[in-house]
Design a protein around this motif. Structure first.
Motif, PDB file in Angstrom:
ATOM      1  N   THR A  60      45.476  47.778  41.213  1.00 17.41           N
ATOM      2  CA  THR A  60      44.759  47.526  42.462  1.00 17.41           C
ATOM      3  C   THR A  60      43.388  46.957  42.132  1.00 17.41           C
ATOM      4  N   ASP A  61      42.750  46.305  43.098  1.00 14.62           N
ATOM      5  CA  ASP A  61      41.322  46.006  42.945  1.00 14.62           C
ATOM      6  C   ASP A  61      40.582  47.336  42.937  1.00 14.62           C
ATOM      7  N   ARG A 148      34.691  45.204  47.251  1.00  7.06           N
ATOM      8  CA  ARG A 148      36.055  45.249  46.728  1.00  7.06           C
ATOM      9  C   ARG A 148      36.134  44.445  45.426  1.00  7.06           C
ATOM     10  N   GLY A 149      36.771  45.028  44.392  1.00  6.46           N
ATOM     11  CA  GLY A 149      36.972  44.310  43.123  1.00  6.46           C
ATOM     12  C   GLY A 149      35.749  44.294  42.229  1.00  6.46           C
ATOM     13  N   CYS A 152      37.084  45.907  38.888  1.00 10.54           N
ATOM     14  CA  CYS A 152      38.192  45.122  38.325  1.00 10.54           C
ATOM     15  C   CYS A 152      39.034  44.542  39.451  1.00 10.54           C
ATOM     16  N   ARG A 153      39.820  43.550  39.055  1.00 15.75           N
ATOM     17  CA  ARG A 153      40.789  42.939  39.964  1.00 15.75           C
ATOM     18  C   ARG A 153      42.180  43.443  39.603  1.00 15.75           C
ATOM     19  N   ARG A 154      43.073  43.449  40.573  1.00 14.73           N
ATOM     20  CA  ARG A 154      44.457  43.863  40.316  1.00 14.73           C
ATOM     21  C   ARG A 154      45.047  43.022  39.188  1.00 14.73           C
TER      22      ARG A 154
END
Ligand SMILES: Nc1nc2c(c(=O)[nH]1)N[C@H]1C(S)=C(S)[C@@H](COP(=O)(O)OP(=O)(O)OC[C@H]3O[C@@H](n4cnc5c(N)ncnc54)[C@H](O)[C@@H]3O)O[C@H]1N2
Ligand code: MOO
Length: 403
Positions: A60-61, A148-149, A152-154
């Motif tokens: 997931t983000d 969001r993110g 990290c990113r998904r």
């Protein structure tokens, strides 16, 4: 013998004819261990202390949604703002926030679409249904918002394969959406403690000493990634030792004592009898020089630790831990080094492993470091690797983990 078998035999390094150098011995032990293929996927609750068999990627983000970092008000555009409603953590944000509007918000709550910043409670001044900043114009766009993110990113790799799973890794894996992790299998260790003179409890009596390695080794080997139960005491009897080696199904058998050439030191004979191949037979290191490493039939291994307790500790850091780390899929890790505050005495031709304590200026030697003693190492922060001839004051030495 077929040609293939013939080649396989020729491929094997010859049995050692004398002591192996300390660095080479450690490297041989590390290379001897290969983690089993087909790593299991275990729940997070069973993953502690194991090693990631695959990189940990984010599912997931993170954060998974724009989040308020503070208790206060989510606001849209410059103030003053008209306040209505309340957003708590754990509930999805509802409608968008229009310019000039604010909503009371808790830390961790999802930010409504249209919000441009979070005004901390202590920075806001409610005035009826209006909200003003205590210091007008101080609030900047994006302030106290975790977008969001941000972390990290998904799909992003968070940790490489080979990472040891500690509490922080478990927390990160959970935050990233994982319920299970692909981990290396823990190598199973059978610990055999040899010697008729060893007592399991009570005071030493004439000729009899307490077994110090039965309590010392299992927790240390477990911390190195192994799965091991209670040590087994084996009397000084060739047949008993041979049968114990023959019947063990463990990935690694660790023995203590019986490595030297005394009248009841049967380890070499028992290894020959069960068809083991010596990979290391003595190491140019003090203490612990009679330590050995052998390959048992079926590709399993045996580490023979000398009986003197500090010599056994030296054998563990040189042979047992590198082998177990490799079997558990742990990378070798970079060497840890420190400055020697005073000169560290060495052996004329062998490497020496000395219990040391860390101080603000570097490491210092501890007293009571004889091969049969544990008093020094019990106070130690590490074992210093002292090259032949010794290390001068101010020299940089490698440090190994002390039990
Ligand atoms: N002629 C020679 N004798 C010895 C040599 C040598 O080169 N030539 N090396 C010495 C060194 S160095 C060591 S180390 C020991 C290694 O001996 P073993 O591995 O055969 O061990 P043992 O003889 O069984 O025991 C040695 C010593 O350690 C005590 N011991 C054993 N197990 C434990 C235990 N679990 N907890 C506490 N203490 C233990 C045992 O009672 C002996 O005192 O050989 C030297 N001899
Ligand atoms: O291995 Mo021994 O002294 O070096 O105890």
């Amino acid at each position: 013998m077929s040609a293939v078998e013939d080649l396989a035999v020729l491929d094997q390094p010859p049995a050692p004819t004398g002591p192996t150098g300390w660095t080479a011995a450690r490297e041989t032990a590390r290379r001897a261990g290969r983690p089993a293929s087909a790593p299991p996927c275990v729940p997070l609750t069973e993953a502690l202390g194991r090693t990631l068999a695959e990189p940990l990627t984010a599912l997931t983000d993170l954060p998974a949604f724009d989040t308020s970092a503070m208790d206060g008000w989510a606001v849209a555009g410059p103030g003053p703002w008209r306040v209505s409603g309340r957003l708590l953590a754990g509930r999805p944000a509802d409608g968008p926030l229009a310019d000039g509007a604010a909503v009371e918000i808790a830390t961790g709550a999802q930010l409504p679409p249209g919000a441009t910043a979070v005004l901390r409670r202590e920075h806001g001044e409610p005035d009826g249904s209006l909200l003003r900043e205590r210091v007008p114009g101080a609030l900047t766009t994006g302030q106290d918002v975790r977008p969001r993110g941000q972390e990290c990113r998904r799909g992003e790799e968070l940790l490489p394969a080979g990472t040891t799973i500690g509490p922080a890794v478990l927390g990160l894996a959970a935050a990233g959406g994982h319920d299970r992790l692909a981990v290396h299998r823990r190598p199973v260790v059978d610990l055999l403690v040899l010697g008729d003179e060893l007592l399991g409890s009570g005071l030493p009596r004439p000729g009899l000493v307490r077994d110090a390695l039965g309590p010392l080794l299992p927790p240390w080997l477990r911390a190195a990634g192994a799965e091991t139960g209670e040590p087994r005491a084996v009397r000084d009897d060739f047949g008993l030792l041979r049968d114990a080696l023959r019947h063990s199904t463990a990935d690694v058998v660790v023995t203590t004592g019986g490595t030297a050439a005394g009248p009841v030191d049967f380890l070499h004979r028992a290894l020959a009898e069960v068809g083991a191949r010596l990979l290391v037979d003595g190491v140019a290191v003090r203490p612990g020089h009679p330590m050995l490493l052998a390959e048992l039939p079926g590709g399993r291994h045996l580490v023979g630790l000398p009986g003197n307790p500090l010599a056994a500790v030296a054998g563990a850091v040189t042979l047992a831990l590198p082998l177990l780390h490799a079997l558990a899929g742990r990378g070798p890790g970079g060497p840890v080094r420190a400055v020697a505050v005073d000169a560290l005495p060495g052996h004329p031709v062998d490497t020496r492993l000395l219990p040391v304590r860390r101080t603000a200026r570097g490491v210092v030697q501890l007293p009571y470091d004889g091969p049969a003693m544990l008093r020094g190492v019990a106070l130690a922060d590490a074992l210093a690797v002292v090259p032949p001839g010794g290390a001068a004051a101010g020299a940089v030495v490698e440090l190994l983990e002390a039990p």
